[in-house]
Scaffold this motif. Structure first.
Motif, mmCIF file in Angstrom:
data_model
loop_
_atom_site.group_PDB
_atom_site.id
_atom_site.type_symbol
_atom_site.label_atom_id
_atom_site.label_comp_id
_atom_site.label_asym_id
_atom_site.label_seq_id
_atom_site.Cartn_x
_atom_site.Cartn_y
_atom_site.Cartn_z
ATOM 1 N N HIS A 13 35.088 45.828 30.907
ATOM 2 C CA HIS A 13 36.315 46.303 31.320
ATOM 3 C C HIS A 13 36.087 46.519 33.056
ATOM 4 N N THR A 14 37.599 46.286 33.586
ATOM 5 C CA THR A 14 37.524 46.419 34.914
ATOM 6 C C THR A 14 37.280 47.529 35.416
ATOM 7 N N ALA A 15 37.167 48.800 34.768
ATOM 8 C CA ALA A 15 36.837 49.994 35.417
ATOM 9 C C ALA A 15 35.149 50.301 35.454
ATOM 10 N N ASP A 16 34.505 49.071 34.611
ATOM 11 C CA ASP A 16 33.034 49.161 34.569
ATOM 12 C C ASP A 16 32.363 48.343 35.606
ATOM 13 N N CYS A 41 24.880 39.204 34.165
ATOM 14 C CA CYS A 41 26.179 39.889 33.913
ATOM 15 C C CYS A 41 27.231 39.397 34.952
ATOM 16 N N SER A 42 28.295 39.423 34.520
ATOM 17 C CA SER A 42 29.591 39.075 35.296
ATOM 18 C C SER A 42 30.354 40.287 35.519
ATOM 19 N N GLU A 43 30.507 40.530 36.802
ATOM 20 C CA GLU A 43 31.281 41.528 37.289
ATOM 21 C C GLU A 43 32.901 41.354 36.719
ATOM 22 N N PRO A 44 33.490 42.394 36.409
ATOM 23 C CA PRO A 44 34.782 42.237 36.029
ATOM 24 C C PRO A 44 35.693 41.660 37.303
ATOM 25 N N SER A 45 36.569 40.791 36.820
ATOM 26 C CA SER A 45 37.623 40.204 37.953
ATOM 27 C C SER A 45 38.386 41.289 38.698
ATOM 28 N N PRO A 46 38.767 41.202 39.832
ATOM 29 C CA PRO A 46 39.646 42.457 40.458
ATOM 30 C C PRO A 46 41.042 42.362 39.767
ATOM 31 N N ASP A 88 38.819 31.021 33.181
ATOM 32 C CA ASP A 88 38.286 30.157 34.432
ATOM 33 C C ASP A 88 38.589 30.941 35.792
ATOM 34 N N SER A 89 39.742 32.164 35.681
ATOM 35 C CA SER A 89 40.334 32.618 36.851
ATOM 36 C C SER A 89 39.156 33.510 37.733
ATOM 37 N N ARG A 90 38.021 33.661 37.000
ATOM 38 C CA ARG A 90 37.008 34.297 37.962
ATOM 39 C C ARG A 90 36.269 33.347 38.917
ATOM 40 N N SER A 91 36.739 32.037 38.862
ATOM 41 C CA SER A 91 36.167 31.014 39.687
ATOM 42 C C SER A 91 37.147 30.903 40.807
ATOM 43 N N TYR A 92 38.438 31.541 40.888
ATOM 44 C CA TYR A 92 39.083 31.453 41.906
ATOM 45 C C TYR A 92 39.490 32.628 42.832
ATOM 46 N N ASN A 98 46.215 36.865 43.756
ATOM 47 C CA ASN A 98 47.162 36.908 42.884
ATOM 48 C C ASN A 98 46.940 35.774 41.792
ATOM 49 N N LEU A 99 45.845 36.752 40.917
ATOM 50 C CA LEU A 99 45.448 35.506 39.859
ATOM 51 C C LEU A 99 46.097 36.388 38.412
ATOM 52 N N TYR A 100 47.016 35.618 37.821
ATOM 53 C CA TYR A 100 47.725 36.142 36.790
ATOM 54 C C TYR A 100 47.407 35.265 35.462
ATOM 55 N N ARG A 101 46.892 35.953 34.466
ATOM 56 C CA ARG A 101 46.567 35.216 33.147
ATOM 57 C C ARG A 101 47.754 35.098 32.224
ATOM 58 N N PHE A 102 48.552 34.289 32.105
ATOM 59 C CA PHE A 102 49.620 34.405 31.054
ATOM 60 C C PHE A 102 49.863 32.795 30.501
#
Length: 155
Positions: A13-16, A41-46, A88-92, A98-102
């Motif tokens: 989760h983004t809060a963790d 561990c992969s930290e959450p994307s901003p 894949d957005s975590r790579s960018y 401005n990384l929107y997943r839609f």
């Protein structure tokens, strides 16, 4: 005796954070014999910026309305949400905030078993809508100002 406990953390989760989860697990287990270690561990994307004052978000919002209001014949309300799946957005994240997943595709209940599975496919009408969405997303990103009136919604 000591016991080694390895954590593999993904899609948190983004809060963790990885550290917060490890500390919480140590607190819950509460056994000094356990030596915990994060193996990966992969930290959450901003969280991507959103709102009326964010140009990139407004372009996405306008394009969603163009694409879906025509299909449903009533206003569409666009709101930000949390994407639970890893993308894949975590790579960018170093390229843009401005990384929107839609996804402009509509999935029905009987489609869910086929996602990334046997006989994966998409309806012809959904493919047309998706192409229309991406065409207008590219076109709308060339605008200097976002018009208040509704843009043409067909290719």
């Amino acid at each position: 005796n000591k016991f080694l406990f390895l954590f593999y953390l993904d899609r948190i989760h983004t809060a963790d954070s990885c550290r917060k989860i490890l500390e919480n697990n140590r607190r819950i287990i509460n056994d000094d014999r356990l030596v915990s270690h994060i193996k990966s561990c992969s930290e959450p994307s901003p969280i991507s910026p959103y709102g009326k004052h964010i140009y990139a978000y407004r372009i996405l919002e306008q394009t969603i309305r163009q694409t879906f209001e025509n299909d449903h014949h009533h206003p569409i309300i666009v709101v930000p949400g949390l994407m639970l799946g890893g993308t894949d957005s975590r790579s960018y994240t170093n390229l843009s905030k401005n990384l929107y997943r839609f996804s402009p595709f509509v999935y029905h209940h009987n489609d869910l078993n086929r996602l990334h599975g046997d006989n994966e496919r998409i309806r012809h009408s959904d493919m047309q809508r998706g192409l229309n969405f991406y065409f207008h997303l590219i076109l709308n990103n060339q605008l200097e100002n976002i018009p208040e009136t509704k843009l043409n919604s067909e290719l």
